[in-house]
Design an enzyme around this catalytic site. Sequence first.
Site, PDB file in Angstrom:
ATOM      1  N   HIS A  37      10.702   4.125   7.141  1.00 54.00           N
ATOM      2  CA  HIS A  37      10.704   2.444   8.446  1.00 54.00           C
ATOM      3  C   HIS A  37      11.163   2.918  10.037  1.00 54.00           C
ATOM      4  O   HIS A  37      11.399   2.481  10.714  1.00 54.00           O
ATOM      5  CB  HIS A  37      11.499   1.603   7.766  1.00 54.00           C
ATOM      6  N   SER A 144      -1.742   6.780  -0.655  1.00 60.14           N
ATOM      7  CA  SER A 144      -3.022   6.980  -1.307  1.00 60.14           C
ATOM      8  C   SER A 144      -3.721   6.480  -0.073  1.00 60.14           C
ATOM      9  O   SER A 144      -5.257   7.404   0.357  1.00 60.14           O
ATOM     10  CB  SER A 144      -2.953   6.298  -2.366  1.00 60.14           C
ATOM     11  N   SER A 145      -3.302   5.418   0.663  1.00 54.46           N
ATOM     12  CA  SER A 145      -4.002   4.655   1.923  1.00 54.46           C
ATOM     13  C   SER A 145      -4.426   6.228   2.727  1.00 54.46           C
ATOM     14  O   SER A 145      -6.006   5.840   3.532  1.00 54.46           O
ATOM     15  CB  SER A 145      -3.515   3.352   2.282  1.00 54.46           C
ATOM     16  N   ASP A 189       1.611   8.291   8.137  1.00 57.25           N
ATOM     17  CA  ASP A 189       1.601   9.003   6.822  1.00 57.25           C
ATOM     18  C   ASP A 189       0.030   9.847   6.940  1.00 57.25           C
ATOM     19  O   ASP A 189      -0.133  10.433   7.001  1.00 57.25           O
ATOM     20  CB  ASP A 189       0.895   7.636   5.927  1.00 57.25           C
TER      21      ASP A 189
END
Length: 403
Positions: A37, A144-145, A189
């Site tokens: 975060h 996964s996204s 990510d």
Amino acid sequence: MSDPLFAELAAEFEARHGRPPLGFWSAPGRVNLIGEHTDYNRGFVLPFAIDRRAVVALGPAAPDAQGVARVSSTFSDEIVEIALADLAPAALDGWSAYPLGVAWALAERAAAASETEVPAATSTLPGFALHIHSAVPIGAGLSSSAAIECATAVALNEFWQLGLTPTELARIGQIAENQAVGAPTGIMDQSASMLGRTDAAVFLDCRSMSTESVPLGLAAEDLEILVIDTRVSHDHATGGYAARRASCEFAAATMGVGSLRDLTPADLPRMQERLDDETFRRARHVITENDRVEETVRRLESDGPRSIGDLLDASHVSMRDDFEISVPELDLAVATAQANGAIGARMTGGGFGGSALALVPRAQRPALEARILERFRELSFRQPDLFVVHPSAGATMKGHVDD
């Protein structure tokens, strides 16, 4: 095309779309070693790409479907079709929002570049068909996204001849996730998925967007990273993640800075006087986590991976107590790992479920795995999925059908 997976995907693509694909592109999921975060607060993160990947097969649209995007996947019977001219965040939903969101963001980027006469950009983009397979567990905190977004991005970047860099494609993936999917995530990510290297982490400054490859040296130290997927699913497009981000933005605005990156631990006493307790604790996590990321990089470079265990442990405590994004299953996984030979352990990912990681000597991993499974049974938790991940290369083309 010797890989059986590619042969299978080629057959599935032809069955779904009526013609063979041009080729295959892939991108990995990621594990965040430390720095949770902090990315959307313009701070520091230290993720690495993993050896579980999403693969896309791509080809041109059928002659009777020019100007159309058509997507399918191995995890759904649905085939989604939409005109490129109709691509917009409001028109997308479900699993197809990830690849089609990338197509929309790339088309927007191409249109903007065309207006500034960038040669690679075109005002009219050809339609395409896309078929997706992913070995990255969904909802496990392994992104996964981003794997699907980045695999789609590298495929369309080549197919549309846009000439964008890996860093630019990471940004495209983030735009898709934020605006098309509706998840207010940072760029960590996608950066890990695009920029990963074997046996190394990506040290990313989310303000300057500068990156550095940091060797992990796990093999040389006979260490492994064990992922404990609690199988408690999470969804970043729902309230918990967005509420944490809003708290961070409120704290920064109250303190008169652009982001929490502009504050240091020395500012914490002053912040505690000005913020309510919950907002203060949210901000404290981010500020101290930035320090932990930088210290982890320093120790990896000077003393190696066995020196970072206490930083991993402290990160979990901060996420559990200050940011309040852990769940009982994650706390159990971390505590069991710490008590059974792990050098350090923490939850990883956005929280509210997903996975924990443990840095563990290879020889001790089997006993640790057995103990984790035993403790989950004792507390009547769902059996977790345990697997080792290896820091791996980022997004790439995997080959043409006729290779």
